[in-house]
Design a protein around this motif. Structure first.
Motif, PDB file in Angstrom:
ATOM      1  N   VAL A  90       3.487  -4.697  -8.104  1.00 20.99           N
ATOM      2  CA  VAL A  90       2.720  -3.695  -7.354  1.00 20.99           C
ATOM      3  C   VAL A  90       1.695  -3.019  -8.263  1.00 20.99           C
ATOM      4  O   VAL A  90       0.536  -2.819  -7.876  1.00 20.99           O
ATOM      5  N   GLU A  91       2.092  -2.681  -9.481  1.00 14.90           N
ATOM      6  CA  GLU A  91       1.164  -2.041 -10.418  1.00 14.90           C
ATOM      7  C   GLU A  91       0.010  -2.966 -10.767  1.00 14.90           C
ATOM      8  O   GLU A  91      -1.140  -2.526 -10.861  1.00 14.90           O
ATOM      9  N   GLU A  92       0.303  -4.252 -10.949  1.00 11.23           N
ATOM     10  CA  GLU A  92      -0.745  -5.218 -11.275  1.00 11.23           C
ATOM     11  C   GLU A  92      -1.689  -5.455 -10.099  1.00 11.23           C
ATOM     12  O   GLU A  92      -2.823  -5.890 -10.294  1.00 11.23           O
ATOM     13  N   ALA A  93      -1.246  -5.158  -8.885  1.00 13.58           N
ATOM     14  CA  ALA A  93      -2.060  -5.388  -7.688  1.00 13.58           C
ATOM     15  C   ALA A  93      -3.189  -4.379  -7.527  1.00 13.58           C
ATOM     16  O   ALA A  93      -4.088  -4.591  -6.715  1.00 13.58           O
ATOM     17  N   GLY A  94      -3.129  -3.281  -8.250  1.00 18.65           N
ATOM     18  CA  GLY A  94      -4.162  -2.260  -8.124  1.00 18.65           C
ATOM     19  C   GLY A  94      -3.800  -1.212  -7.092  1.00 18.65           C
ATOM     20  O   GLY A  94      -2.635  -1.063  -6.722  1.00 18.65           O
ATOM     21  N   ASP A  95      -4.826  -0.493  -6.609  1.00 20.09           N
ATOM     22  CA  ASP A  95      -4.593   0.662  -5.740  1.00 20.09           C
ATOM     23  C   ASP A  95      -4.644   0.354  -4.250  1.00 20.09           C
ATOM     24  O   ASP A  95      -4.310   1.204  -3.436  1.00 20.09           O
ATOM     25  N   GLU A  96      -5.097  -0.822  -3.875  1.00 20.86           N
ATOM     26  CA  GLU A  96      -5.262  -1.150  -2.454  1.00 20.86           C
ATOM     27  C   GLU A  96      -3.896  -1.448  -1.844  1.00 20.86           C
ATOM     28  O   GLU A  96      -3.151  -2.292  -2.338  1.00 20.86           O
ATOM     29  N   PRO A  97      -3.516  -0.738  -0.765  1.00 24.32           N
ATOM     30  CA  PRO A  97      -2.171  -0.895  -0.209  1.00 24.32           C
ATOM     31  C   PRO A  97      -1.855  -2.306   0.294  1.00 24.32           C
ATOM     32  O   PRO A  97      -0.729  -2.771   0.159  1.00 24.32           O
ATOM     33  N   ARG A  98      -2.828  -2.984   0.851  1.00 24.37           N
ATOM     34  CA  ARG A  98      -2.597  -4.354   1.336  1.00 24.37           C
ATOM     35  C   ARG A  98      -2.227  -5.272   0.163  1.00 24.37           C
ATOM     36  O   ARG A  98      -1.280  -6.054   0.252  1.00 24.37           O
ATOM     37  N   ALA A  99      -2.960  -5.170  -0.926  1.00 26.83           N
ATOM     38  CA  ALA A  99      -2.675  -5.975  -2.117  1.00 26.83           C
ATOM     39  C   ALA A  99      -1.314  -5.613  -2.706  1.00 26.83           C
ATOM     40  O   ALA A  99      -0.577  -6.493  -3.176  1.00 26.83           O
ATOM     41  N   GLN A 100      -0.967  -4.328  -2.666  1.00 21.42           N
ATOM     42  CA  GLN A 100       0.342  -3.899  -3.172  1.00 21.42           C
ATOM     43  C   GLN A 100       1.473  -4.475  -2.325  1.00 21.42           C
ATOM     44  O   GLN A 100       2.477  -4.947  -2.866  1.00 21.42           O
ATOM     45  N   ARG A 107       7.417   0.789   1.350  1.00 23.85           N
ATOM     46  CA  ARG A 107       7.071   1.785   2.363  1.00 23.85           C
ATOM     47  C   ARG A 107       5.760   2.500   2.047  1.00 23.85           C
ATOM     48  O   ARG A 107       4.966   2.778   2.960  1.00 23.85           O
ATOM     49  N   GLY A 108       5.507   2.769   0.783  1.00 25.72           N
ATOM     50  CA  GLY A 108       4.256   3.438   0.413  1.00 25.72           C
ATOM     51  C   GLY A 108       3.040   2.676   0.908  1.00 25.72           C
ATOM     52  O   GLY A 108       2.200   3.238   1.633  1.00 25.72           O
ATOM     53  N   PRO A 109       2.905   1.403   0.557  1.00 30.37           N
ATOM     54  CA  PRO A 109       1.753   0.651   1.072  1.00 30.37           C
ATOM     55  C   PRO A 109       1.744   0.520   2.594  1.00 30.37           C
ATOM     56  O   PRO A 109       0.680   0.604   3.210  1.00 30.37           O
ATOM     57  N   ARG A 124       0.376   3.721   3.966  1.00 31.27           N
ATOM     58  CA  ARG A 124      -1.053   3.868   3.681  1.00 31.27           C
ATOM     59  C   ARG A 124      -1.904   2.893   4.492  1.00 31.27           C
ATOM     60  O   ARG A 124      -3.095   3.131   4.685  1.00 31.27           O
ATOM     61  N   LEU A 125      -1.294   1.822   4.990  1.00 37.35           N
ATOM     62  CA  LEU A 125      -2.008   0.899   5.872  1.00 37.35           C
ATOM     63  C   LEU A 125      -2.085   1.423   7.305  1.00 37.35           C
ATOM     64  O   LEU A 125      -2.732   0.831   8.155  1.00 37.35           O
ATOM     65  N   GLY A 126      -1.424   2.548   7.577  1.00 34.98           N
ATOM     66  CA  GLY A 126      -1.491   3.166   8.895  1.00 34.98           C
ATOM     67  C   GLY A 126      -0.681   2.452   9.956  1.00 34.98           C
ATOM     68  O   GLY A 126      -0.973   2.569  11.146  1.00 34.98           O
ATOM     69  N   THR A 139       8.918  -1.457   7.386  1.00 37.09           N
ATOM     70  CA  THR A 139       9.401  -1.651   6.017  1.00 37.09           C
ATOM     71  C   THR A 139      10.772  -2.314   6.014  1.00 37.09           C
ATOM     72  O   THR A 139      11.008  -3.273   5.264  1.00 37.09           O
ATOM     73  N   ALA A 140      11.667  -1.831   6.846  1.00 35.78           N
ATOM     74  CA  ALA A 140      13.012  -2.425   6.926  1.00 35.78           C
ATOM     75  C   ALA A 140      12.926  -3.887   7.349  1.00 35.78           C
ATOM     76  O   ALA A 140      13.628  -4.749   6.795  1.00 35.78           O
ATOM     77  N   GLY A 141      12.061  -4.190   8.302  1.00 39.35           N
ATOM     78  CA  GLY A 141      11.903  -5.570   8.753  1.00 39.35           C
ATOM     79  C   GLY A 141      11.370  -6.477   7.661  1.00 39.35           C
ATOM     80  O   GLY A 141      11.857  -7.599   7.472  1.00 39.35           O
ATOM     81  N   ILE A 142      10.372  -6.013   6.941  1.00 36.71           N
ATOM     82  CA  ILE A 142       9.799  -6.813   5.856  1.00 36.71           C
ATOM     83  C   ILE A 142      10.844  -7.086   4.782  1.00 36.71           C
ATOM     84  O   ILE A 142      11.025  -8.230   4.340  1.00 36.71           O
ATOM     85  N   ILE A 143      11.533  -6.042   4.358  1.00 38.07           N
ATOM     86  CA  ILE A 143      12.525  -6.206   3.289  1.00 38.07           C
ATOM     87  C   ILE A 143      13.669  -7.103   3.750  1.00 38.07           C
ATOM     88  O   ILE A 143      14.121  -7.976   3.004  1.00 38.07           O
ATOM     89  N   THR A 144      14.128  -6.919   4.976  1.00 43.36           N
ATOM     90  CA  THR A 144      15.217  -7.758   5.490  1.00 43.36           C
ATOM     91  C   THR A 144      14.797  -9.223   5.520  1.00 43.36           C
ATOM     92  O   THR A 144      15.545 -10.102   5.087  1.00 43.36           O
TER      93      THR A 144
END
Length: 184
Positions: free
Chosen positions: A71-81, A130-132, A135-137, A145-150
């Motif tokens: 995530v840190e290497e992806a930069g500040d853009e939430p989609r990339a994170q 969850r943060g990204p 921020r993606l609205g 978030t739960a669905g993605i992680i699961t």
């Protein structure tokens, strides 16, 4: 304590518990798997519960570090994170299957204070997604978030290195699926 022996015990225990469940894997079976008498095994880990916490602590800490770095290497853009988090999470789950199966499935077997510690590690890990997502609205960021992680976690249950897709292809399939859902 020998670090090499501790590592061997943790790996063997993760494999046994992933196959049989926490309550189905005995310390006697574990001792046999690593070539130690039970008394010797207890010199390294004082109880099966202590061993479970150690497996889960190591798996969650390593997973968290792997995803944090991505995530840190992806930069500040939430989609990339989010994409980086998903890729790292899937790859980790294909490379550390027994450990993550235990970490994901045996929370119910944890006793205090280990349970609180592992839940805190899990919550920090979920925040990386969850943060990204927030921020993606995305509507209902907790559910998304739960669905993605699961979805990304479950890969440990079915992935086979000799299957039709490698870990990166599975990760890219999941990324495409999630991004299509977010872009709707």
């Amino acid at each position: 304590m020998s670090v090499g022996t501790d590592t061997a015990i943790l790996r063997a225990a993760a494999t046994l518990i992933a196959q049989r469940g926490y309550h189905g894997a005995s310390m006697r079976d574990l001792g046999k798997a690593v070539g130690l008498q039970m008394a010797s095994l207890y010199h390294h880990f004082g109880s099966k519960q202590e061993l479970l916490v150690a497996i889960m602590r190591e798996a969650m800490a390593d997973l968290g570090a792997c995803v944090t770095e991505a995530v840190e290497e992806a930069g500040d853009e939430p989609r990339a994170q989010l994409v980086a988090a998903m890729r790292a999470h899937v790859r980790f789950h294909t490379e550390h299957r027994p450990e993550v199966i235990v970490a994901d499935a045996e929370l119910r077997a944890l006793e205090e204070p280990g349970r609180t510690e592992i839940i805190a590690l899990r919550d920090r890990h979920q925040a990386l997604f969850r943060g990204p997502v927030e921020r993606l609205g995305v509507a209902q960021p907790g559910i998304v978030t739960a669905g993605i992680i699961t979805m990304c976690t479950d890969v440990a249950m079915w992935f086979r290195s000799d299957g039709p897709l490698d870990a990166d292809e599975v990760a890219e399939t999941y990324v495409a699926l999630v991004l299509r859902g977010i872009d709707r």
